[in-house]
Design a protein around this motif. Sequence first.
Motif, PDB file in Angstrom:
ATOM      1  N   ILE A 280      26.703  19.414  23.928  1.00 28.64           N
ATOM      2  CA  ILE A 280      25.655  20.218  24.237  1.00 28.64           C
ATOM      3  C   ILE A 280      24.212  19.668  24.442  1.00 28.64           C
ATOM      4  O   ILE A 280      23.582  19.703  25.590  1.00 28.64           O
ATOM      5  N   ALA A 281      23.998  18.610  23.683  1.00 27.56           N
ATOM      6  CA  ALA A 281      22.785  17.868  23.981  1.00 27.56           C
ATOM      7  C   ALA A 281      22.590  17.108  25.030  1.00 27.56           C
ATOM      8  O   ALA A 281      21.596  16.899  25.807  1.00 27.56           O
ATOM      9  N   GLU A 282      23.957  16.868  25.509  1.00 20.83           N
ATOM     10  CA  GLU A 282      23.864  16.116  27.138  1.00 20.83           C
ATOM     11  C   GLU A 282      23.486  16.795  28.215  1.00 20.83           C
ATOM     12  O   GLU A 282      23.161  16.233  29.246  1.00 20.83           O
ATOM     13  N   ARG A 283      23.887  18.116  28.013  1.00 23.34           N
ATOM     14  CA  ARG A 283      23.661  19.239  29.004  1.00 23.34           C
ATOM     15  C   ARG A 283      22.486  20.232  29.193  1.00 23.34           C
ATOM     16  O   ARG A 283      22.204  20.724  29.829  1.00 23.34           O
ATOM     17  N   VAL A 284      21.571  20.217  27.729  1.00 22.59           N
ATOM     18  CA  VAL A 284      20.321  20.955  27.775  1.00 22.59           C
ATOM     19  C   VAL A 284      19.296  20.389  27.234  1.00 22.59           C
ATOM     20  O   VAL A 284      19.344  19.956  26.118  1.00 22.59           O
ATOM     21  N   PRO A 285      18.287  19.850  28.254  1.00 17.71           N
ATOM     22  CA  PRO A 285      17.260  19.213  27.755  1.00 17.71           C
ATOM     23  C   PRO A 285      16.465  19.994  26.702  1.00 17.71           C
ATOM     24  O   PRO A 285      16.565  21.227  26.778  1.00 17.71           O
ATOM     25  N   GLU A 286      15.727  19.410  25.774  1.00 12.91           N
ATOM     26  CA  GLU A 286      14.964  20.345  24.712  1.00 12.91           C
ATOM     27  C   GLU A 286      13.986  21.067  25.295  1.00 12.91           C
ATOM     28  O   GLU A 286      13.571  22.164  24.744  1.00 12.91           O
ATOM     29  N   ASP A 287      13.379  20.729  26.467  1.00 10.02           N
ATOM     30  CA  ASP A 287      12.177  21.548  27.110  1.00 10.02           C
ATOM     31  C   ASP A 287      12.726  22.494  28.251  1.00 10.02           C
ATOM     32  O   ASP A 287      11.821  23.216  28.786  1.00 10.02           O
ATOM     33  N   ALA A 288      13.901  22.805  28.232  1.00  6.48           N
ATOM     34  CA  ALA A 288      14.391  23.704  29.172  1.00  6.48           C
ATOM     35  C   ALA A 288      14.118  25.126  28.911  1.00  6.48           C
ATOM     36  O   ALA A 288      14.309  25.504  27.680  1.00  6.48           O
ATOM     37  N   GLU A 289      13.630  25.809  29.979  1.00  6.69           N
ATOM     38  CA  GLU A 289      13.203  27.208  29.509  1.00  6.69           C
ATOM     39  C   GLU A 289      14.517  28.042  29.083  1.00  6.69           C
ATOM     40  O   GLU A 289      14.023  28.886  28.228  1.00  6.69           O
ATOM     41  N   ASP A 290      15.510  27.908  29.534  1.00  7.92           N
ATOM     42  CA  ASP A 290      16.618  28.703  29.399  1.00  7.92           C
ATOM     43  C   ASP A 290      17.478  28.049  28.079  1.00  7.92           C
ATOM     44  O   ASP A 290      18.682  28.101  28.084  1.00  7.92           O
ATOM     45  N   ALA A 291      17.049  27.162  27.333  1.00  5.97           N
ATOM     46  CA  ALA A 291      17.901  26.315  26.441  1.00  5.97           C
ATOM     47  C   ALA A 291      18.685  27.133  25.579  1.00  5.97           C
ATOM     48  O   ALA A 291      19.929  27.031  25.307  1.00  5.97           O
ATOM     49  N   ALA A 292      18.113  28.234  25.014  1.00  4.09           N
ATOM     50  CA  ALA A 292      18.650  29.072  24.050  1.00  4.09           C
ATOM     51  C   ALA A 292      19.913  29.641  24.713  1.00  4.09           C
ATOM     52  O   ALA A 292      20.997  29.697  23.805  1.00  4.09           O
ATOM     53  N   GLU A 293      19.793  30.510  25.819  1.00  2.37           N
ATOM     54  CA  GLU A 293      20.889  30.704  26.693  1.00  2.37           C
ATOM     55  C   GLU A 293      21.881  29.898  26.766  1.00  2.37           C
ATOM     56  O   GLU A 293      23.008  30.400  26.627  1.00  2.37           O
ATOM     57  N   ARG A 294      21.570  28.866  27.422  1.00  2.32           N
ATOM     58  CA  ARG A 294      22.556  27.855  27.696  1.00  2.32           C
ATOM     59  C   ARG A 294      23.536  27.179  26.462  1.00  2.32           C
ATOM     60  O   ARG A 294      24.673  27.104  26.591  1.00  2.32           O
TER      61      ARG A 294
ATOM     62  N   LEU B 126      24.102  28.864  23.891  1.00  5.64           N
ATOM     63  CA  LEU B 126      25.012  29.941  23.310  1.00  5.64           C
ATOM     64  C   LEU B 126      26.305  29.951  24.219  1.00  5.64           C
ATOM     65  O   LEU B 126      27.150  29.972  23.615  1.00  5.64           O
ATOM     66  N   ALA B 127      25.890  29.772  25.552  1.00  6.79           N
ATOM     67  CA  ALA B 127      27.021  29.840  26.547  1.00  6.79           C
ATOM     68  C   ALA B 127      28.031  28.392  26.208  1.00  6.79           C
ATOM     69  O   ALA B 127      29.104  28.634  26.606  1.00  6.79           O
ATOM     70  N   LEU B 128      27.251  27.444  26.142  1.00  4.14           N
ATOM     71  CA  LEU B 128      28.241  26.216  25.973  1.00  4.14           C
ATOM     72  C   LEU B 128      28.913  26.353  24.637  1.00  4.14           C
ATOM     73  O   LEU B 128      29.997  25.588  24.470  1.00  4.14           O
ATOM     74  N   LYS B 129      28.457  26.910  23.624  1.00  3.78           N
ATOM     75  CA  LYS B 129      29.056  27.071  22.185  1.00  3.78           C
ATOM     76  C   LYS B 129      30.040  28.020  22.502  1.00  3.78           C
ATOM     77  O   LYS B 129      31.307  27.623  21.901  1.00  3.78           O
ATOM     78  N   ALA B 130      30.034  28.834  23.309  1.00  8.07           N
ATOM     79  CA  ALA B 130      31.065  29.808  23.527  1.00  8.07           C
ATOM     80  C   ALA B 130      32.268  29.280  24.337  1.00  8.07           C
ATOM     81  O   ALA B 130      33.538  29.213  24.165  1.00  8.07           O
ATOM     82  N   ALA B 131      31.853  28.435  25.462  1.00  9.00           N
ATOM     83  CA  ALA B 131      32.455  27.712  26.209  1.00  9.00           C
ATOM     84  C   ALA B 131      33.420  26.421  25.435  1.00  9.00           C
ATOM     85  O   ALA B 131      34.610  26.305  25.653  1.00  9.00           O
ATOM     86  N   PHE B 132      32.888  25.887  24.553  1.00  6.28           N
ATOM     87  CA  PHE B 132      33.667  24.954  23.746  1.00  6.28           C
ATOM     88  C   PHE B 132      34.575  25.423  22.943  1.00  6.28           C
ATOM     89  O   PHE B 132      35.571  24.953  22.669  1.00  6.28           O
ATOM     90  N   SER B 133      34.423  26.832  22.288  1.00  8.57           N
ATOM     91  CA  SER B 133      35.536  27.309  21.372  1.00  8.57           C
ATOM     92  C   SER B 133      36.741  27.699  22.437  1.00  8.57           C
ATOM     93  O   SER B 133      37.796  27.615  21.766  1.00  8.57           O
ATOM     94  N   LYS B 134      36.557  28.160  23.564  1.00  8.82           N
ATOM     95  CA  LYS B 134      37.729  28.336  24.580  1.00  8.82           C
ATOM     96  C   LYS B 134      38.076  26.794  24.723  1.00  8.82           C
ATOM     97  O   LYS B 134      39.483  27.047  24.751  1.00  8.82           O
ATOM     98  N   VAL B 135      37.571  25.810  24.947  1.00  7.06           N
ATOM     99  CA  VAL B 135      38.024  24.644  25.166  1.00  7.06           C
ATOM    100  C   VAL B 135      39.204  24.194  23.959  1.00  7.06           C
ATOM    101  O   VAL B 135      39.999  23.752  24.162  1.00  7.06           O
ATOM    102  N   GLU B 136      38.413  24.436  22.871  1.00  2.99           N
ATOM    103  CA  GLU B 136      39.304  23.844  21.622  1.00  2.99           C
ATOM    104  C   GLU B 136      40.292  24.975  21.332  1.00  2.99           C
ATOM    105  O   GLU B 136      41.445  24.297  21.104  1.00  2.99           O
TER     106      GLU B 136
END
Length: 727
Positions: free
Chosen positions: A278-292, A294-304
Motif C-alpha cells: 500500500i505504501a508503494e502505491r499511495v503517496p502520503e500527500d495524496a488527496e484520496d489517500a484514505a479511500e485508496r 481502504l480499496a487496497l486493503k479490500a483488494a489485498f484481502s481478496k488476493v490473500e
Amino acid sequence: MIGKTYTTMLGGRELSIETGRLAKLVSGSVTLRYGDTLLLVTAQARDEKSLLDFLPLTVEFEERHYAVGKIPGSFQRREGRPGEKAILSARITDRQIRPLFPKGYRHETQVIITVLSADGQNAPDVLGPIGASAALSVSDIPWAGPTACVRVGQIDGQYVVNPTAEQLERSVMDLVVAGTRDAVMMVEAGAQTVDEETLVGAIEFAHAEMQGVISLIETMRVEIGLEKFNFLAESDLSTDLVPELAEAARVGGLRGALLTVKKKERSANLKALRDRLIAERVPEDAEDAAERILALKAAFSKVEKQELRRLILEDDLRADGRNSKTVRPIWIETRPLPRAHGSAIFTRGETQVLGVATLGTERDEILIDDLSSETGDKFLLHYNFPPYSTGEVKRMGGQSRREIGHGNLAKRAIRAVLPSFEEFPYVIRVVGEVLESNGSSSMATVCAGTLSLMDAGVPLKAPVAGVAMGLVMEGERYRILTDILGLEDALGDMDFKVCGSADGVTALQMDIKVGGITPAVMREALAQAREARLHILGKMAEVLAAPRAELSPTAPRIVSMKINPELIGKVIGPGGKQVRELEAMGAQVTIEEDGTIRIFSASGEAAEAVRARISGLTREAKVGEEFEGTVVKTAPFGAFVNLYPGQDGMLHISQMSEERINAVEDVLNVGDKLRVKIVNVDDRGKIDLIRPELEGKIAPRAPREPRGDRGSRPDRGDRGPRPPRSE
C-alpha cells in the motif's frame, strides 16, 4: 383487507402461510400455522446503506408466554431477554437465510419471529425459518431464496418428518435440515450414536420433504411478491486493483507469509506485506489517500483469499503446512485443577480448552421457563470464549449468541453418552474455558469436556470427540479439509462440525457459504471426519482410556436409599424439623414421592451418618424383635422405652414384674436401660413391650383395640339418653 392464504402438506399435517392481514406496514409479513402452533414473521430493511463492512442482519425469536397460557415466572411477570432456547431457534433461522443475501448488500435488515401460539407438539424452532423465507421472498428485500427447514427423527428404523414432541422422545436422532431447491445449506443434529450413512439418508429425506414448502413460497413470490429494491454494492475499485496487486504480492512473498505456521506470526507477516504494498502505491500527500488505502486493503484481502484457495486446491497445502487430511498436533493433561471434581486440558494446534466437570445434587438442576413442557435439566454445559483466547481486547458482558450456540453443540455431543440419572444420580455441569483459539474451539470443548468427566469418574458409555471440517470449492473442483484453522473457516466455503464416539455420530452442525453441497460431498466429508475422529479418540485414550474407576476424591458423595412412602412424614418431621436436623449433620437430603431418598455430602462419613439416622427413623419394628432400650418417660400405666432413634415402645406396668407393682417408679426410672421384646404392633404403629425374661411367667396383656374398630362397644342408643348436665 382480507389476507391471502397458501397451504401445503408437510409430515402429514397442513402447513398454512397467510399474508396481507397482520403487520401490513412492514416490507414482508406472514403468519404461519402448523397444528395449533402459530407464528408471526416479519422482515424489514433500512433504506440507507450501512457503513459497516459486513452484512448487518439480525434475527430475533420472541417467545410469548401467553402462547401456552402461562404468565412469565420473572419478578416483573413479563418476558425478558431471550432464553437459551429462543437464541438457538434464532440461530437456526439466521444460518439458513444469511448466505443468500447478495454480495455487497449492506442494508441493515431485521427478521423478527414472534410465537403467538404453541401447541406443545409442533415445535416453532423449525417453523420460524420457513416463515422467514416466506417473508423475505414476498418483501422488496434482495434475497436469493426461497429456502425451507424441516426436522427429521428416526423411530423404529423409519424416518419421520417434523416429529411431534411425543415422537421425538422415542427418536434416536433430532436432525434439523435447511436447504434450497437444489442443495442442502444447513444441518444441525443430536443423535444417540448413529452411523454416517443413516445421517446422510436422513438429510436426503429431509431435502426431498421440504420441496413442497419451497414450491409454495415460490408461488407466493410470483403472485404477490414485491419488486426487489436496488442497492449499492461495494465499490468496484478494489476489484479493479486485484490483478496488479496479486502479481506484486506473489513477487513480494505472499506464499511464504501465508505458509507461516504460527497464527500471530502469519498475521504479522501478512500485515507487513500489505502495508508495504500500500505504501508503494499511495503517496502520503495524496488527496484520496484514505479511500485508496481502504480499496487496497479490500483488494489485498481478496488476493490473500485467492492465493490460499489456490494452494489448497492445486498443491494440497494449507497455511500451517499440513495437507487436507492431517489433524494438528495434540497434547492433553488431566486433573490440572487440584480441587475441581474433574478437569482436563485439550490442546490441538493453537486451539486450547480447559474442561472442568462439577457434580451436584438435584437442587442444582437448571429450571426452564420457556414455551416447552420441560421443567429442568440435569446436564449443563457452558462454553466461554474470552477475548484473550484470540489475543484481542473486547468488552466482556453476558454470554454471546455464539457462545450459547457452540455450547449447545458440545452439550448435544456429550449428552448422548451420559449415564441415566438413576444410574448416576448427580446433576452434571461441564465448563469449556477456551484459552487459545485458532479454529474449532467448540470441538476442542467436546474433547476437553469428555476428558474432564472421565477424570471425575463419571461412567460415560463411551468417550466422544469432535472435529471441524472445511471445504474449498471452485466450480467442479473441491477439497475437503480436516481440522480447519480460523483462517480456513473465514476464507473457506463450509464449516462442518462432526462429533461422536468410535461407534457413530452423536452431534453435527453444518453451515455452507456457497449455494449448498450435494449428498456425495457430504458423504465424503463425513468419512474423512470419521478418520479424524478416530485419530483424536486414540490420542485421548493414550492419556485416559476410560472413566476413572473411583469417583474423584474431591467430588461429593451421594447415598441413595428407599423407604416405605408412608414413612416419608417421619423423615420430614413437623414443619420440616427432622430434615433440617439431618442437613445440620453435613448433608443435603432430597425425598421423592416413591420413597427414594438421596443424601448428598462432601463427606462420605457424614452421608453415612445421615443414612443411618434415616434408617433408624424409618425402621419398621417387628413382633419378636429384642432391644436394649432406654426409659425415656414414665406414666401411671407404664414406661416408654426408646428402642432406636425415632421409635419408642410402651412397657405396661403389668409386664414389668411377676409381683404386683404399685407405681412404675418402684421398678423403673427415666434413663434406666433394660432388655425388652416386642409382643404387638397395632395398626397405628404403637408398640407393646415385655421384659423377655418374664415371658411365659406372667399373663400377656391383651392387644390394643384396632384403630377405628369400636364394634364391641354399645352405641349411645344402647346406653340410653345422656344424663342432663348439672348447672
